[in-house]
Write a protein that holds these residues in place. Structure first.
Motif, PDB file in Angstrom:
ATOM      1  N   VAL A  42      19.333  10.473   5.024  1.00  0.00           N
ATOM      2  CA  VAL A  42      18.782  11.808   4.754  1.00  0.00           C
ATOM      3  C   VAL A  42      18.953  12.156   3.279  1.00  0.00           C
ATOM      4  CG1 VAL A  42      19.107  14.273   5.202  1.00  0.00           C
ATOM      5  CG2 VAL A  42      19.018  12.666   7.118  1.00  0.00           C
ATOM      6  N   GLU A  43      20.130  11.894   2.747  1.00  0.00           N
ATOM      7  CA  GLU A  43      20.389  12.180   1.328  1.00  0.00           C
ATOM      8  C   GLU A  43      19.538  11.288   0.422  1.00  0.00           C
ATOM      9  OE1 GLU A  43      24.633  11.752   1.043  1.00  0.00           O
ATOM     10  OE2 GLU A  43      24.982  13.699   2.008  1.00  0.00           O
ATOM     11  N   TYR A  44      19.405  10.022   0.787  1.00  0.00           N
ATOM     12  CA  TYR A  44      18.616   9.086  -0.015  1.00  0.00           C
ATOM     13  C   TYR A  44      17.170   9.564  -0.159  1.00  0.00           C
ATOM     14  CZ  TYR A  44      16.358   4.818  -1.582  1.00  0.00           C
ATOM     15  OH  TYR A  44      15.619   3.909  -2.296  1.00  0.00           O
ATOM     16  N   PHE A  45      16.594  10.044   0.943  1.00  0.00           N
ATOM     17  CA  PHE A  45      15.212  10.525   0.926  1.00  0.00           C
ATOM     18  C   PHE A  45      15.108  12.014   0.562  1.00  0.00           C
ATOM     19  CE2 PHE A  45      14.827   6.818   3.822  1.00  0.00           C
ATOM     20  CZ  PHE A  45      13.839   6.122   3.138  1.00  0.00           C
ATOM     21  N   ALA A  46      16.237  12.649   0.182  1.00  0.00           N
ATOM     22  CA  ALA A  46      16.284  14.065  -0.216  1.00  0.00           C
ATOM     23  C   ALA A  46      15.691  14.978   0.861  1.00  0.00           C
ATOM     24  CB  ALA A  46      15.592  14.276  -1.559  1.00  0.00           C
ATOM     25  N   LEU A  47      16.155  14.798   2.095  1.00  0.00           N
ATOM     26  CA  LEU A  47      15.645  15.568   3.229  1.00  0.00           C
ATOM     27  C   LEU A  47      16.666  16.552   3.797  1.00  0.00           C
ATOM     28  CD1 LEU A  47      13.850  12.675   5.171  1.00  0.00           C
ATOM     29  CD2 LEU A  47      12.821  14.359   3.637  1.00  0.00           C
ATOM     30  N   GLU A  48      17.744  16.827   3.061  1.00  0.00           N
ATOM     31  CA  GLU A  48      18.822  17.662   3.591  1.00  0.00           C
ATOM     32  C   GLU A  48      18.329  18.989   4.150  1.00  0.00           C
ATOM     33  OE1 GLU A  48      20.686  15.317   0.128  1.00  0.00           O
ATOM     34  OE2 GLU A  48      18.777  16.282   0.552  1.00  0.00           O
ATOM     35  N   ASP A  49      17.365  19.613   3.508  1.00  0.00           N
ATOM     36  CA  ASP A  49      16.859  20.914   3.952  1.00  0.00           C
ATOM     37  C   ASP A  49      15.580  20.809   4.771  1.00  0.00           C
ATOM     38  OD1 ASP A  49      18.942  22.130   2.549  1.00  0.00           O
ATOM     39  OD2 ASP A  49      17.753  22.276   0.715  1.00  0.00           O
ATOM     40  N   LYS A  50      15.185  19.582   5.119  1.00  0.00           N
ATOM     41  CA  LYS A  50      13.905  19.394   5.802  1.00  0.00           C
ATOM     42  C   LYS A  50      14.043  18.844   7.220  1.00  0.00           C
ATOM     43  CE  LYS A  50      11.487  18.906   1.508  1.00  0.00           C
ATOM     44  NZ  LYS A  50      11.325  18.043   0.400  1.00  0.00           N
ATOM     45  N   ILE A  51      15.247  18.511   7.634  1.00  0.00           N
ATOM     46  CA  ILE A  51      15.452  17.994   8.992  1.00  0.00           C
ATOM     47  C   ILE A  51      15.361  19.173   9.961  1.00  0.00           C
ATOM     48  CG2 ILE A  51      17.080  16.855  10.565  1.00  0.00           C
ATOM     49  CD1 ILE A  51      15.868  14.977   8.446  1.00  0.00           C
ATOM     50  N   CYS A  52      14.437  19.100  10.921  1.00  0.00           N
ATOM     51  CA  CYS A  52      14.238  20.246  11.820  1.00  0.00           C
ATOM     52  C   CYS A  52      14.418  19.903  13.295  1.00  0.00           C
ATOM     53  CB  CYS A  52      12.887  20.899  11.553  1.00  0.00           C
ATOM     54  SG  CYS A  52      11.477  19.862  11.812  1.00  0.00           S
ATOM     55  N   VAL A  53      14.888  18.705  13.575  1.00  0.00           N
ATOM     56  CA  VAL A  53      15.222  18.357  14.960  1.00  0.00           C
ATOM     57  C   VAL A  53      16.459  17.466  14.914  1.00  0.00           C
ATOM     58  CG1 VAL A  53      13.694  16.339  15.072  1.00  0.00           C
ATOM     59  CG2 VAL A  53      14.315  17.510  17.178  1.00  0.00           C
TER      60      VAL A  53
END
Length: 111
Positions: free
Chosen positions: A79-90
């Protein structure tokens, strides 16, 4: 169900055309959401974490699966590698220790 954990490492199913792989994975998840028996966990690693981000084609299917009691865990490092920390919704973001404990103590199907 023989597998307690489904490990998803990619945003598609199989090798070859990425668009077809995405269609196949969405179909797999949709059919999984309709099965009488569910796995205990779905673990998302590497590119697989992109399935849990807002706007993903797999969100609807993953939400159905989660509503059936399956724990969905996205790898924190991925998640951190793809910079998705604030985008995970499930699901939830889990660390490697948690993921390792799950993978080493259950039957795993890797797709």
């Amino acid at each position: 169900m023989k597998s307690d954990v489904i490990l998803i490492r990619q945003a598609g199913l199989g090798h070859g055309d990425p668009q077809l792989g995405s269609i196949l994975l969405i179909n797999f998840l949709e059919l999984l959401s309709e099965r009488p028996q569910m796995p205990r966990y779905i673990v998302l690693l590497n590119e697989g974490v992109t399935l849990a981000q807002e706007g993903s084609n797999a969100i609807e299917q993953l939400m159905k699966i989660q509503e059936r009691g399956v724990e969905i865990i996205a790898c924190q490092t991925s998640v951190e590698y793809f910079a998705l920390e604030d985008k995970i919704c499930v699901g939830e973001i889990g660390n490697m220790q948690q993921i390792q404990d799950i993978l080493l103590s259950h039957q795993v199907l890797t797709i």
